[in-house]
Design an enzyme around this catalytic site. Structure first.
Site, mmCIF file in Angstrom:
data_model
loop_
_atom_site.group_PDB
_atom_site.id
_atom_site.type_symbol
_atom_site.label_atom_id
_atom_site.label_comp_id
_atom_site.label_asym_id
_atom_site.label_seq_id
_atom_site.Cartn_x
_atom_site.Cartn_y
_atom_site.Cartn_z
ATOM 1 C CG ASP A 219 -32.910 -62.501 -8.742
ATOM 2 O OD1 ASP A 219 -32.921 -62.969 -9.895
ATOM 3 O OD2 ASP A 219 -33.576 -63.001 -7.813
ATOM 4 C CE LYS A 220 -37.120 -62.165 -14.989
ATOM 5 N NZ LYS A 220 -37.858 -63.495 -15.049
ATOM 6 C CG HIS A 221 -40.213 -61.204 -9.005
ATOM 7 N ND1 HIS A 221 -40.329 -62.469 -8.484
ATOM 8 C CD2 HIS A 221 -41.470 -60.729 -9.117
ATOM 9 C CE1 HIS A 221 -41.611 -62.742 -8.280
ATOM 10 N NE2 HIS A 221 -42.324 -61.704 -8.652
ATOM 11 C CB SER A 222 -41.153 -62.461 -14.325
ATOM 12 O OG SER A 222 -42.394 -62.609 -14.968
ATOM 13 C CB THR B 198 -38.154 -70.392 -12.508
ATOM 14 O OG1 THR B 198 -38.686 -69.256 -13.188
ATOM 15 C CG2 THR B 198 -36.715 -70.574 -12.912
ATOM 16 N NE ARG C 29 -51.525 -60.509 0.288
ATOM 17 C CZ ARG C 29 -50.565 -60.507 -0.645
ATOM 18 N NH1 ARG C 29 -49.360 -60.982 -0.362
ATOM 19 N NH2 ARG C 29 -50.798 -60.024 -1.833
ATOM 20 C CB SER D 238 -45.815 -60.519 -0.957
ATOM 21 O OG SER D 238 -45.709 -61.853 -1.335
ATOM 22 C CE LYS E 272 -42.436 -63.958 -2.101
ATOM 23 N NZ LYS E 272 -43.773 -64.451 -2.415
ATOM 24 C CE LYS E 273 -36.896 -62.880 -6.876
ATOM 25 N NZ LYS E 273 -36.025 -63.786 -7.614
HETATM 26 N N1 URA Z 1 -46.506 -62.956 -5.917
HETATM 27 C C1 URA Z 1 -46.027 -62.880 -4.657
HETATM 28 O O1 URA Z 1 -44.962 -63.399 -4.362
HETATM 29 N N2 URA Z 1 -46.755 -62.222 -3.741
HETATM 30 C C2 URA Z 1 -47.943 -61.652 -4.017
HETATM 31 O O2 URA Z 1 -48.534 -61.070 -3.144
HETATM 32 C C3 URA Z 1 -48.437 -61.745 -5.334
HETATM 33 C C4 URA Z 1 -47.691 -62.401 -6.266
#
Ligand code: URA
Length: 410
Positions: free
Chosen positions: A89-92, A129, A177, A192, A196-197
């Site tokens: 997977d990728k995350h931006s 997305t 936060r 964080s 989630k990934k």
């Molecule tokens: N995106 C996230 O999912 N978590 C953060 O803390 C900042 C950006």
């Protein structure tokens, strides 16, 4: 879910004291604390204090790995027994006109990888997305794990939402936060994003850390610090992680806005994409030649169609929001386009209704911008620089003001 070690093994007071003093905490201590955050044994003020101490003292990489794992395991995780990987997977970190996931997921699927992508909604200047995908009639982003498996098997990729049962610890801590001004902390952002990934059951993760006026990280130094942390912690948590720091001073591609970006992703998958978007997708794919081949031979487009159908949508149907009004924004002067500022152009799209600031707000599928000129182009007064797609002129004047600041002709 959760760990064997309960909070009763440690007192919350002790965990707060040691955090306040900047002492390194063990894996067991961090897990116990996070379990307590989710169960309610740690109160919200206690959790907020803990976050503030982390914000001030930072965390070691070993602690950040423990925090990431504890947050990942605080809820439901996905796994793909019996299915052949590799799972990737990728995350931006998010940018203006960033439709890379829409192209890269089917591209990777066409290259023989499996892409179980869970994504979020955009908070801020443009939609995320999921918001973009929801401009496809019928497209569902709330599939259950049982519904996701056949899509991953047949299409090789899915892009679905993060349900409430995914990483609940992150949801609680992220909200705190936000309230306590402790978002910009490298270990907290790292854990964080990664937590989630890591729930996706992936072997590899590619991170696109954006830097520039349209990005979360404004300077290259900040983006590099985050990208290095993400790679160290991701690898420490057992996933082969790589990161790219990429420019977000100008929007990516030629469109900003939900349906407009889906349309551009579709054109890219059909072989007619803008060079900057294709180049970035090829670079992130890890195998540029195979990635470009998947666009040229139509295999990525086939995977897209299979994914859209698998998630309840019709890849041939007109996108939602097609009834928007269209106005042209013209160049105010003769000269060279010096800047097409991502921050200003993103704000223009936001004013038109393409983004949101609160999770419960809705986004408009059709509004946004189509861009006709790129930085370095020679332009003349009156030449169209952008089409503005608007909903009954809502936000139109403010959008024009942002465009006037964003397009610098000199
Ligand atoms: N995106 C996230 O999912 N978590 C953060 O803390 C900042 C950006």
């Amino acid at each position: 879910m959760g760990s064997e070690i309960s909070l009763s093994s440690f007192s919350v007071d002790h965990l707060l004291d040691s955090r306040r003093e900047g002492q390194e905490q063990s894996d067991e201590e961090i897990r116990a604390f996070i379990d307590g955050v989710v169960s309610g044994a740690v109160s919200r003020p206690q959790a907020a204090a803990w976050l503030a101490f982390v914000f001030v003292h930072g965390m070691t990489d070993a602690e950040t790995v423990s925090l990431t794992r504890a947050m990942t395991e605080s809820g439901e995780t996905l796994s793909w027994p019996g299915m052949e990987g590799p799972f990737v997977d990728k995350h931006s970190t998010g940018g203006v006109g960033d439709k890379v996931s829409l192209v890269l997921a089917p591209m990777w699927a066409a290259m023989g990888l499996r892409v179980p992508m869970l994504s979020g909604r955009g908070l801020g200047i443009t939609g995320g997305t999921l918001d973009k995908l929801e401009s496809i009639p019928g497209f569902r982003t709330d599939l259950t794990p049982d519904e996701l498996r056949p899509v991953l098997e047949t299409a090789g990729c899915f892009i679905n939402g993060q349900t409430a049962s995914i990483a609940p610890a992150d949801r609680i801590l992220y909200a705190l936060r936000d309230e306590t001004q402790t978002v910009p902390s490298i270990p907290l952002i790292t854990s964080s994003i990664l937590s989630k990934k890591l729930v996706e059951g992936i072997d590899r993760l590619v991170l696109d850390v954006k830097c520039g006026s349209g990005a979360f990280m404004k300077t290259r130094a900040e983006a590099k610090a985050l990208s290095d942390s993400l790679v160290r912690v991701g690898c420490g948590a057992g996933v082969e992680t790589s990161a790219h720091v990429t420019d977000m001073s100008a929007p990516l591609g030629r469109t900003i806005g939900n349906a407009l970006e889906v349309q551009e992703a579709v054109e890219t998958l059909q072989g007619n994409g803008p060079p900057d978007l294709i180049e970035l997708c090829a670079q992130l794919s890890g195998n540029p030649a195979a990635a470009r081949e998947s666009l040229d031979d139509g295999s990525a487009w086939e995977k897209w169609c299979a994914m859209v159908r698998g998630q309840g949508g019709d890849p041939e149907a007109p996108l939602l929001g097609a009834d928007c009004g269209i106005e042209v924004f013209e160049s105010p002067a003769d000269g060279i386009l010096q800047s097409s500022d991502a921050g200003e152009l993103g704000m223009a799209a936001f004013r038109l209704g393409a983004g949101r600031t609160r999770a419960e707000d809705s986004v408009h599928p059709g509004v946004g911008l189509k861009l006709f000129a790129r930085v370095g182009d020679s332009v003349h007064v009156g030449q169209p620089l952008a089409s503005i797609y608007h909903d009954e002129a809502k936000g139109l004047e403010e959008a024009r003001a942002h465009l006037l600041r964003g397009f610098v002709v000199g």
